[in-house]
Scaffold this active site. Structure first.
Site, PDB file in Angstrom:
ATOM      1  N   HIS A 280       9.720  14.338  -2.652  1.00  9.98           N
ATOM      2  CA  HIS A 280       8.729  14.118  -3.712  1.00  9.98           C
ATOM      3  C   HIS A 280       7.402  13.810  -3.027  1.00  9.98           C
ATOM      4  O   HIS A 280       7.369  13.553  -1.822  1.00  9.98           O
ATOM      5  CB  HIS A 280       9.153  12.949  -4.600  1.00  9.98           C
ATOM      6  CG  HIS A 280       9.427  11.729  -3.782  1.00  9.98           C
ATOM      7  ND1 HIS A 280      10.674  11.425  -3.293  1.00  9.98           N
ATOM      8  CD2 HIS A 280       8.597  10.781  -3.281  1.00  9.98           C
ATOM      9  CE1 HIS A 280      10.597  10.332  -2.539  1.00  9.98           C
ATOM     10  NE2 HIS A 280       9.348   9.927  -2.510  1.00  9.98           N
TER      11      HIS A 280
ATOM     12  N   HIS B 281       1.673  14.419   1.720  1.00  6.82           N
ATOM     13  CA  HIS B 281       2.584  15.294   2.462  1.00  6.82           C
ATOM     14  C   HIS B 281       3.992  15.113   1.910  1.00  6.82           C
ATOM     15  O   HIS B 281       4.262  14.161   1.173  1.00  6.82           O
ATOM     16  CB  HIS B 281       2.566  14.953   3.958  1.00  6.82           C
ATOM     17  CG  HIS B 281       3.086  13.576   4.238  1.00  6.82           C
ATOM     18  ND1 HIS B 281       2.309  12.440   4.085  1.00  6.82           N
ATOM     19  CD2 HIS B 281       4.317  13.152   4.627  1.00  6.82           C
ATOM     20  CE1 HIS B 281       3.041  11.377   4.373  1.00  6.82           C
ATOM     21  NE2 HIS B 281       4.252  11.776   4.703  1.00  6.82           N
TER      22      HIS B 281
END
Length: 193
Positions: A46, A133
């Site tokens: 996620h 990221h």
């Protein structure tokens, strides 16, 4: 019932992007079989907006209320998942990642707004810059690590767009089988500008 939850807020990824990340991980495993990082389970990947750590259960509502306030002020927006890299540096990688491109400059704004709302609710502000990221692996042993980071960069990750339409507050439970994430609350972004 525990009196603390390990908590974070994040943006979930759609199935097509998870599938492509799994293909990328499989390629890395086959090209660098001598390395043995701790691979992130694809269902658990996620985009973290804020990690809180252990939060007293009676303070979870403060986080969900902050998320509600923020999500009402943002309309859906697009980001791209693409590119690859390693932290802290490719020569000594500890984390392998797939990048995020903030196509409309709204992701950083959403993160900053949420950070500020949480600070007003008494939560510590993150002192590091927001570097969005997706973590695909954590490297604990040096064997094959540099080669793995090099192959991750060589393979790259062709950009895939996604629409951010909600902010999710999660509980994270650690176990010997890995982390289990449970959505505590979902906060849809607005449909209308």
């Amino acid at each position: 019932m525990p009196d603390h939850y390990r908590t974070f807020a994040a943006i979930e990824l759609p199935g097509n992007i998870r599938d492509r990340i799994q293909q990328h991980i499989n390629e890395l495993k086959s090209k660098v079989p001598e390395s043995h990082p701790s691979w992130t389970q694809v269902d658990n990947i996620h985009l973290t907006i804020k990690f809180f750590g252990n939060v007293e259960t009676n303070k979870i509502a403060d986080i969900t209320e902050a998320a509600t306030r923020v999500s009402k002020n943002f309309t859906r927006f697009k980001i791209a998942v693409g590119g690859t890299g390693a932290f802290p540096k490719p020569g000594q990688p500890r984390v392998l990642w797939i990048g995020i491109e903030d196509l409309e400059n709204k992701l950083a704004e959403l993160q900053r707004s949420f950070e500020n709302e949480c600070a007003m609710a008494g939560f510590t502000k993150e002192d590091r810059d927001f570097r969005p990221h997706l973590t695909i692996a954590r490297i604990r042993k040096p064997e094959g690590a540099r080669g793995l980071a090099e192959v991750n960069n060589e393979l790259g990750f062709e950009a895939m767009e996604l629409t951010v339409n909600e902010l999710v507050v999660f509980r994270s439970e650690l176990s010997s089988q890995g982390s289990k994430y449970t959505a505590l609350s979902r906060h849809p972004l607005s449909d209308v500008p």
